[in-house]
Design a protein around this motif. Structure first.
Motif, PDB file in Angstrom:
ATOM      1  N   PRO A   1       0.857   1.762  -5.728  1.00 52.67           N
ATOM      2  CA  PRO A   1       0.039   2.977  -6.173  1.00 52.67           C
ATOM      3  C   PRO A   1       0.910   4.174  -6.193  1.00 52.67           C
ATOM      4  N   PRO A   2       1.034   4.794  -7.413  1.00 49.89           N
ATOM      5  CA  PRO A   2       1.982   6.060  -7.413  1.00 49.89           C
ATOM      6  C   PRO A   2       1.526   7.180  -6.512  1.00 49.89           C
ATOM      7  N   ASP A   3       0.101   7.659  -6.541  1.00 49.31           N
ATOM      8  CA  ASP A   3       0.003   8.651  -5.648  1.00 49.31           C
ATOM      9  C   ASP A   3       0.439   8.705  -4.208  1.00 49.31           C
ATOM     10  N   LYS A   4       0.048   7.177  -3.684  1.00 51.79           N
ATOM     11  CA  LYS A   4       0.438   6.981  -2.464  1.00 51.79           C
ATOM     12  C   LYS A   4       1.550   6.975  -2.147  1.00 51.79           C
ATOM     13  N   LEU A   5       2.829   6.277  -2.974  1.00 44.05           N
ATOM     14  CA  LEU A   5       4.082   6.394  -2.867  1.00 44.05           C
ATOM     15  C   LEU A   5       4.616   7.862  -2.983  1.00 44.05           C
TER      16      LEU A   5
ATOM     17  N   VAL B   1       5.232  -8.940   1.317  1.00 42.61           N
ATOM     18  CA  VAL B   1       6.242  -8.305   0.614  1.00 42.61           C
ATOM     19  C   VAL B   1       6.552  -6.971   1.173  1.00 42.61           C
ATOM     20  N   GLY B   2       7.681  -6.385   0.766  1.00 42.13           N
ATOM     21  CA  GLY B   2       7.914  -5.120   1.205  1.00 42.13           C
ATOM     22  C   GLY B   2       8.575  -4.457  -0.039  1.00 42.13           C
ATOM     23  N   TYR B   3       8.713  -3.147   0.126  1.00 39.59           N
ATOM     24  CA  TYR B   3       9.729  -2.420  -1.239  1.00 39.59           C
ATOM     25  C   TYR B   3      10.583  -1.143  -0.607  1.00 39.59           C
ATOM     26  N   VAL B   4      11.649  -1.202  -0.952  1.00 40.65           N
ATOM     27  CA  VAL B   4      12.832  -0.503  -0.899  1.00 40.65           C
ATOM     28  C   VAL B   4      12.777   0.608  -1.779  1.00 40.65           C
ATOM     29  N   ILE B   5      12.840   1.698  -1.075  1.00 34.73           N
ATOM     30  CA  ILE B   5      12.935   2.920  -2.096  1.00 34.73           C
ATOM     31  C   ILE B   5      14.169   4.003  -1.726  1.00 34.73           C
TER      32      ILE B   5
ATOM     33  N   GLU C   1       0.742  -1.389  -0.129  1.00 35.26           N
ATOM     34  CA  GLU C   1      -0.010   0.080  -0.069  1.00 35.26           C
ATOM     35  C   GLU C   1       0.836   1.387  -0.009  1.00 35.26           C
ATOM     36  N   ALA C   2       2.120   1.213  -0.064  1.00 35.83           N
ATOM     37  CA  ALA C   2       3.294   2.260  -0.262  1.00 35.83           C
ATOM     38  C   ALA C   2       3.163   2.968   1.089  1.00 35.83           C
ATOM     39  N   GLU C   3       2.936   2.203   2.257  1.00 35.98           N
ATOM     40  CA  GLU C   3       3.088   2.853   3.587  1.00 35.98           C
ATOM     41  C   GLU C   3       4.290   2.198   4.446  1.00 35.98           C
ATOM     42  N   ARG C   4       4.972   3.136   5.085  1.00 35.71           N
ATOM     43  CA  ARG C   4       6.013   2.798   5.767  1.00 35.71           C
ATOM     44  C   ARG C   4       5.511   1.895   7.091  1.00 35.71           C
ATOM     45  N   PHE C   5       6.233   0.964   7.619  1.00 34.25           N
ATOM     46  CA  PHE C   5       5.816   0.155   8.576  1.00 34.25           C
ATOM     47  C   PHE C   5       6.899   0.030  10.039  1.00 34.25           C
ATOM     48  N   TYR C   6       8.209   0.461   9.670  1.00 35.26           N
ATOM     49  CA  TYR C   6       9.047   0.359  10.922  1.00 35.26           C
ATOM     50  C   TYR C   6      10.181   1.166  10.703  1.00 35.26           C
ATOM     51  N   ASP C   7      10.962   1.510  11.679  1.00 31.46           N
ATOM     52  CA  ASP C   7      12.037   2.401  11.781  1.00 31.46           C
ATOM     53  C   ASP C   7      13.241   1.762  10.889  1.00 31.46           C
ATOM     54  N   GLU C   8      13.753   2.134   9.762  1.00 32.56           N
ATOM     55  CA  GLU C   8      14.655   1.667   8.991  1.00 32.56           C
ATOM     56  C   GLU C   8      16.085   1.812   9.511  1.00 32.56           C
ATOM     57  N   GLY C   9      16.034   2.943  10.414  1.00 28.27           N
ATOM     58  CA  GLY C   9      17.376   3.584  10.979  1.00 28.27           C
ATOM     59  C   GLY C   9      17.649   3.175  12.322  1.00 28.27           C
TER      60      GLY C   9
END
Length: 463
Positions: free
Chosen positions: A336-340, A300-304, A270-278
């Motif tokens: 979803p482009p707008d959400k990202l 699944v997840g996606y790295v940007i 859904e292009a939503e973050r879910f955890y502290d990457e740092g």
């Protein structure tokens, strides 16, 4: 060998080889039964790069020092205290002696690799990687007279009261039975049996990838547990990391791991973050991301990331997806482009002063007013081209295993099984209740493999 060997070692990876070498040097006749074909020998050890080592002052390729207390504190942090302190400290203390022992048995080391976040002090890297280590040990073992059978799958160990009386295995289409004096089980976890994973995790496990060997199916583990050999660990706990979603179902290994998370944002479908990457340096946090991704929709997840972060990490074997705009990147990744766009813009707006950015240590460059926060390495993603990777849960090994004592000996009914020892991933749950620390699996395998080999040989020589 035309007669029964003194010792049978089940498995063909690091722990098994350390056990076989120690036993052979103690004068025992040893046979290794490795389920894999020769080109795939070595279990998960083939995919390793380093082992974590305590040391007082420089040691081999390691710089400075890494004390027992610092090592143990690192372990406590990643396991949340879910560990057997006595066994953990045993592994930590013994690791210092392991490095020169490894060198004396053919293993060569090299300085830490670029992109490994300053592991030069804590982790010793193998020249030629895990395959170089495995091949060195096989050469040493065979020179000591250890017999190795490949494609030899153990199907049953017969336990009678406090001992193993015989074992069955298949080889070249035939069944065989042996009655060794001692048995060392070093056959890994059960992660390659995806049905067993699904029983523990539920249907989501069917979407997991198995980054390790496809030959660790837990056959020997299940057989012994069914006979009352004491178990340890939670079947849902495992060394699971986030790997490239394009990796194969089995055996992708280290080259499919993605180390870019600290310099990215990670979103779900859904292009939503879910955890502290740092949250922390990557060697102390990479092993939590497999479970985090497993909890997301479709697992699944996606790295940007953007172009200024592209050279800061060890890349996957697969090239990143590239685009000139975030909308184009979203289209290529099925997001979803707008959400990202909204997620990235919200993240960018929460970033502050980035002048203290330091990629190899905690830098405190954090977001403000963002949930979840990013507490280090938080720089705006605003410099095209933009890059993305898909993430899937990659299981390395499972933590449900055989409980052992400080002699690596197994128990049943609160009594030792007099001629049964375990080493490596098949007993790592005795120390790793949850979480993982980079290079610690090889430490456990080396330390307890050596102990198991010595103890099995002492028993065999006295029988």
């Amino acid at each position: 060998m035309t007669t029964d060997p003194d010792i049978v070692v089940i498995g063909g990876g690091n722990a098994a080889l350390c056990a076989a070498i120690e036993a052979a040097e103690a004068g025992a006749r040893v046979r290794i039964l490795e389920a894999a074909p020769k080109p795939y020998r070595g279990g998960n050890s083939r995919h390793t790069r380093n082992f974590r080592c305590m040391h007082h002052g420089p040691l081999g390729p390691l710089v400075d020092s890494y004390t027992e207390e610092e090592y143990f504190a690192d372990l406590m942090k990643v396991t949340g205290g879910e560990t057997d302190e006595d066994l953990a400290r045993l592994a930590i203390r013994a690791s210092e002696d392991c490095l020169p022992w490894m060198e004396s048995h053919g293993v060569r080391f090299q300085p830490s690799l670029s992109g490994t976040l300053s592991l030069a002090r804590t982790n010793a890297f193998f020249l030629g990687g895990g395959k170089g280590l495995v091949n060195a040990y096989y050469r040493t073992a065979e020179a000591l007279g250890v017999e190795v059978l490949y494609e030899a799958e153990v199907t049953h160990l017969e336990r009678e009261d406090d001992r193993i009386t015989w074992l069955d295995y298949t080889h070249e289409g035939q069944s065989h039975r042996l009655s060794p004096k001692s048995v060392v089980v070093a056959a890994g976890g059960f992660q390659a049996d995806t049905d067993w994973l699904a029983r523990a995790w539920g249907p989501a496990a069917k979407n997991f990838l198995i980054r390790g060997t496809p030959y660790n199916r837990g056959v020997v583990l299940a057989d012994l547990l069914d006979q009352g050999v004491e178990q340890v660990g939670d079947p849902t706990q495992c060394h699971a990391v986030a790997i490239d979603g394009r990796a194969p179902k089995f055996d992708g290994g280290i080259v499919t791991r993605l180390d870019c998370v600290p310099f990215s944002i990670v979103v779900n479908k859904e292009a939503e973050r879910f955890y502290d990457e740092g949250e922390d340096v990557w060697p102390k946090r990479y092993a939590i991301w497999g479970r985090l991704v497993a909890a997301q929709p479709d697992q699944v997840g996606y790295v940007i990331i953007d172009s200024k972060s592209l050279k800061l990490f060890m890349p996957s074997v697969f090239p990143p997806i590239e685009a000139d705009t975030l909308e184009e990147l979203a289209g290529k990744m099925g997001l979803p482009p707008d959400k990202l766009r909204a997620t990235v813009e919200g993240f960018n707006a929460a970033c502050g002063d980035t002048s203290g950015f330091h990629p190899t240590e905690l830098d405190g460059v954090a977001t403000t007013g963002l949930t979840p926060p990013k507490t280090n390495w938080a720089r705006p993603i605003n410099q095209p081209p933009f890059y993305g990777y898909s993430l899937r849960t990659g299981v390395t090994f499972t933590y449900l295993g055989l409980k052992v004592d400080a002699r690596a000996q197994c128990t049943a009914g609160n009594r030792p099984v007099s001629n049964l020892w375990a080493a490596g991933e098949t007993m790592a749950g005795s120390i790793l209740g949850q979480g993982y620390l980079a290079g610690f699996g090889m430490t456990i395998g080396t330390v307890f493999g050596r102990i198991a080999g010595k103890e099995a040989a002492a028993h065999a020589n006295a029988t």
